[in-house]
Design a protein around this motif. Structure first.
Motif, PDB file in Angstrom:
ATOM      1  N   ILE A 121     -29.569 -13.436  -9.594  1.00  0.00           N
ATOM      2  CA  ILE A 121     -28.879 -14.439  -8.767  1.00  0.00           C
ATOM      3  C   ILE A 121     -29.121 -14.080  -7.299  1.00  0.00           C
ATOM      4  O   ILE A 121     -28.870 -12.940  -6.895  1.00  0.00           O
ATOM      5  CB  ILE A 121     -27.363 -14.437  -9.074  1.00  0.00           C
ATOM      6  CG1 ILE A 121     -27.110 -14.615 -10.584  1.00  0.00           C
ATOM      7  CG2 ILE A 121     -26.655 -15.511  -8.282  1.00  0.00           C
ATOM      8  CD1 ILE A 121     -25.639 -14.447 -10.988  1.00  0.00           C
ATOM      9  N   VAL A 142     -31.721 -17.582 -10.092  1.00  0.00           N
ATOM     10  CA  VAL A 142     -30.680 -18.608  -9.975  1.00  0.00           C
ATOM     11  C   VAL A 142     -30.233 -18.534  -8.522  1.00  0.00           C
ATOM     12  O   VAL A 142     -29.988 -17.443  -8.004  1.00  0.00           O
ATOM     13  CB  VAL A 142     -29.489 -18.280 -10.905  1.00  0.00           C
ATOM     14  CG1 VAL A 142     -28.275 -19.126 -10.540  1.00  0.00           C
ATOM     15  CG2 VAL A 142     -29.858 -18.507 -12.360  1.00  0.00           C
ATOM     16  N   MET A 144     -27.965 -19.401  -5.018  1.00  0.00           N
ATOM     17  CA  MET A 144     -26.645 -19.741  -4.462  1.00  0.00           C
ATOM     18  C   MET A 144     -26.871 -20.296  -3.051  1.00  0.00           C
ATOM     19  O   MET A 144     -27.663 -19.723  -2.292  1.00  0.00           O
ATOM     20  CB  MET A 144     -25.780 -18.482  -4.331  1.00  0.00           C
ATOM     21  CG  MET A 144     -25.497 -17.762  -5.614  1.00  0.00           C
ATOM     22  SD  MET A 144     -24.542 -16.245  -5.324  1.00  0.00           S
ATOM     23  CE  MET A 144     -25.771 -15.130  -4.658  1.00  0.00           C
ATOM     24  N   THR A 162     -18.560 -18.804  -3.858  1.00  0.00           N
ATOM     25  CA  THR A 162     -19.865 -19.227  -4.404  1.00  0.00           C
ATOM     26  C   THR A 162     -20.413 -18.144  -5.331  1.00  0.00           C
ATOM     27  O   THR A 162     -20.946 -18.430  -6.407  1.00  0.00           O
ATOM     28  CB  THR A 162     -20.867 -19.484  -3.249  1.00  0.00           C
ATOM     29  OG1 THR A 162     -20.310 -20.464  -2.379  1.00  0.00           O
ATOM     30  CG2 THR A 162     -22.214 -19.944  -3.753  1.00  0.00           C
ATOM     31  N   ALA A 166     -21.207 -18.379  -9.333  1.00  0.00           N
ATOM     32  CA  ALA A 166     -22.538 -18.057  -9.886  1.00  0.00           C
ATOM     33  C   ALA A 166     -22.414 -17.035 -11.015  1.00  0.00           C
ATOM     34  O   ALA A 166     -23.112 -17.124 -12.034  1.00  0.00           O
ATOM     35  CB  ALA A 166     -23.441 -17.524  -8.776  1.00  0.00           C
ATOM     36  N   ARG A 169     -21.073 -18.926 -14.090  1.00  0.00           N
ATOM     37  CA  ARG A 169     -22.045 -19.820 -14.725  1.00  0.00           C
ATOM     38  C   ARG A 169     -23.216 -19.073 -15.365  1.00  0.00           C
ATOM     39  O   ARG A 169     -23.986 -19.667 -16.111  1.00  0.00           O
ATOM     40  CB  ARG A 169     -22.647 -20.761 -13.668  1.00  0.00           C
ATOM     41  CG  ARG A 169     -21.741 -21.880 -13.314  1.00  0.00           C
ATOM     42  CD  ARG A 169     -22.360 -22.619 -12.140  1.00  0.00           C
ATOM     43  NE  ARG A 169     -21.537 -23.723 -11.757  1.00  0.00           N
ATOM     44  CZ  ARG A 169     -21.859 -24.996 -11.975  1.00  0.00           C
ATOM     45  NH1 ARG A 169     -22.986 -25.303 -12.555  1.00  0.00           N
ATOM     46  NH2 ARG A 169     -21.045 -25.946 -11.593  1.00  0.00           N
ATOM     47  N   ASN A 170     -23.409 -17.812 -14.970  1.00  0.00           N
ATOM     48  CA  ASN A 170     -24.568 -17.068 -15.479  1.00  0.00           C
ATOM     49  C   ASN A 170     -24.123 -15.743 -16.088  1.00  0.00           C
ATOM     50  O   ASN A 170     -24.437 -14.666 -15.570  1.00  0.00           O
ATOM     51  CB  ASN A 170     -25.561 -16.817 -14.334  1.00  0.00           C
ATOM     52  CG  ASN A 170     -26.083 -18.114 -13.767  1.00  0.00           C
ATOM     53  OD1 ASN A 170     -26.973 -18.728 -14.329  1.00  0.00           O
ATOM     54  ND2 ASN A 170     -25.486 -18.558 -12.670  1.00  0.00           N
ATOM     55  N   MET A 176     -27.298  -9.433  -9.105  1.00  0.00           N
ATOM     56  CA  MET A 176     -27.111 -10.374  -8.000  1.00  0.00           C
ATOM     57  C   MET A 176     -27.616  -9.677  -6.747  1.00  0.00           C
ATOM     58  O   MET A 176     -27.299  -8.504  -6.523  1.00  0.00           O
ATOM     59  CB  MET A 176     -25.627 -10.709  -7.861  1.00  0.00           C
ATOM     60  CG  MET A 176     -25.305 -11.574  -6.670  1.00  0.00           C
ATOM     61  SD  MET A 176     -23.538 -11.997  -6.590  1.00  0.00           S
ATOM     62  CE  MET A 176     -23.482 -13.439  -7.623  1.00  0.00           C
TER      63      MET A 176
END
Ligand SMILES: Cc1ncc(COP(=O)(O)O)c(C=O)c1O
Length: 498
Positions: A121, A142, A144, A162, A166, A169-170, A176
């Motif tokens: 992410i 992914v 952001m 945010t 993230a 959702r993941n 990250m």
């Protein structure tokens, strides 16, 4: 050559007042060794124009690895000691010297944390080296979206909400990556993000290219203290070392230090520059011994400068009250982000004027702003020159017109049709923008300001992306593209089907 059996640290306790690699290098340069090794300039034996410009001692210190000076790939003595001191100073468990900047650190962090195909992410406005790290590693990104500041025409960091969304959702994401602080000095709530990411089993990697000095500032939490697993800092940007030298810092045991050592070994030269490495050691010592006092000395000078710059009412300087109030992010006061559009000029115009008329080199310009970076090397006099120049421009150039561009920000992220690595290795062709809808980009299309890409390699081009491209090309800021032909985009050949 005798093997080095114990390090200096094992013979005596080293403190932050030591600089073991730097000191060993100075001793070697002063020794009467006759060089029959490389580099071929043989410690600057010939009196060349280059030696005259750079200084004889710099060339004497540009040597290759020998027993006294240790080896970066397998450090056992002075490099190991110097790295340990750096780790301690930054509050990390391990530090790795980097000789190709934070760019290498970012590649190494991604390669050490993620396997091909795993999810990473990242902020949509991440540095180019993050995109290249995705290509090298084969991760699946992914994105952001960062907070966009319409008043200053720039983007800030990723807000904590945010990041939390993230993570939610993941749930299978591996890591990250966050930029902390951003180029403009914004700092999100990294402590909270690290806590939640770790709870979710997600590693936290931090691009702290612009944060080498944060651990020396009062009231600021640096990325290691916030709980990140791997952090790369550009010591050469704000830490005082030579250009290209950075530190990769590892905290905790979620990522193995052996893995990080192997990855940095894969990515770095086997002839790592001793000038660069010793500058890391020397800069770490300076910061550790004098950094806190130096930033305390600098702060009132910076605050007085902000007051003077804003006094005439034309300029506005980005301050923490603004970033906290609107975006929930703190701000590093050493990044003097000055909004100049009240002059009726763009940041780019003021940047050039400062250089041409006043001999002042700013760090960067954007549509509405120019930015100066302050470090302990600055004085009341140097900062005073900038203030005087800005006030002179205000007196002589104000038109009474406030420049506003009508940029809007791409609020959606196109579908990822293949990984950036697959797009990189696919066959490519360049097509007119009008024919690109549905094709998979092999290129990045980036809008400046605010530095958020419209499309990245592996993403599917849409009518919306094409319309935005055309709008930005004609009406607003610049679009940066890897394609040399304007109005075209490089796409993956045959890459249309899902
Ligand atoms: C946010 C960010 N990350 C990474 C880098 C790369 O750092 P380096 O120049 O040390 O390789 C930069 C360089 O400007 C940057 O701005």
């Amino acid at each position: 050559m005798t093997a080095v059996k114990e390090t200096a640290a094992e013979r005596r306790i080293l403190t932050q007042a030591d600089a073991p690699l730097f000191e060993a290098l100075v001793n070697y340069a002063e020794s009467a060794a006759v060089p029959f090794d490389v580099p071929g300039h043989k410690m600057g034996a010939s009196d060349t124009p280059f030696r005259q410009a750079i200084g004889a001692s710099a060339l004497k210190m540009d040597v290759n690895s020998m027993a006294e000076l240790d080896l970066l790939s397998h450090p056992k003595s002075v490099i190991k000691d110097a790295q340990n001191l750096a780790a301690k100073s930054f509050g990390a468990d391990h530090a790795f010297f980097l000789v190709n900047g934070t760019t290498t650190g970012i590649h190494a962090m991604i390669l050490a944390a993620c396997r091909p195909g795993e999810t990473l992410i990242v902020p949509r406005n991440c540095h180019k080296s993050v995109i290249d790290g995705m290509i090298l590693s084969g991760v699946s990104p992914v994105f952001m979206l960062p907070e966009v500041d319409e008043q200053f025409g720039i983007s800030h960091g990723i807000s904590a909400s945010t990041a939390v969304e993230a993570l939610r959702r993941n749930p299978t994401a591996k890591a990250m990556l966050l930029t902390y602080p951003t180029y403009f000095g914004s700092m999100t709530d990294l402590t909270e993000i690290c806590r939640l990411a770790h709870e979710a089993g997600v590693l936290v990697l931090v691009d702290a290219a612009h944060g080498a000095h944060l651990h020396m500032m009062d009231g600021v939490t640096d990325a290691v203290a916030a709980g990140a697993d791997l952090v790369t800092v550009s010591m050469h940007k704000t830490g005082g070392s030579l250009t290209q030298s950075s530190l990769l810092l590892l905290k905790g045991s979620r990522i193995s230090s052996e893995k990080v050592r192997k990855v940095t070994g894969m990515l770095q030269s086997t002839s790592a520059s001793y000038l660069l490495m010793s500058s890391l050691d020397a800069a770490r010592r300076e910061l550790a011994l004098h950094g806190r006092t130096a930033f305390r000395r600098l702060r009132p000078i910076a605050e007085a400068a902000v007051r003077s710059i804003e006094a005439g009412g034309t300029y506005e300087v980005l301050e923490e009250s603004h970033t906290v109030g609107r975006f929930g992010q703190s701000h590093d006061w050493t990044k003097l982000v000055i909004r100049v559009n009240g002059l009726g000029m763009s940041g780019f115009e003021v940047y050039s004027l400062l250089k041409q008329r006043y001999g002042i080199q700013m760090e960067l310009a954007e549509g509405y702003v120019v930015m100066a970076v302050l470090t302990p090397a600055d004085t009341e006099q140097s900062i005073g020159r900038l203030v005087d120049a800005l006030l002179d421009i205000e007196r002589t150039e104000t038109t009474g017109y406030v420049l506003h561009s009508s940029w809007t920000v791409a609020g959606t992220v196109p579908e990822l049709a293949m990984t950036p690595r697959e797009a990189f290795y696919g066959e490519h062709e360049t097509v007119p923008m009008e024919e690109a809808a549905g094709r998979i980009a092999a290129d990045t299309l980036m809008i400046y300001p605010p530095g958020i890409p419209l499309v990245l390699p592996g993403e599917r081009m849409t009518d919306e992306v094409i319309q935005q491209y055309k709008y930005y090309e004609q009406a607003a800021g610049a679009v940066l593209s890897g394609t040399k032909q304007p109005g075209s985009v490089t796409v993956v050949k045959g890459g249309t089907e899902r």
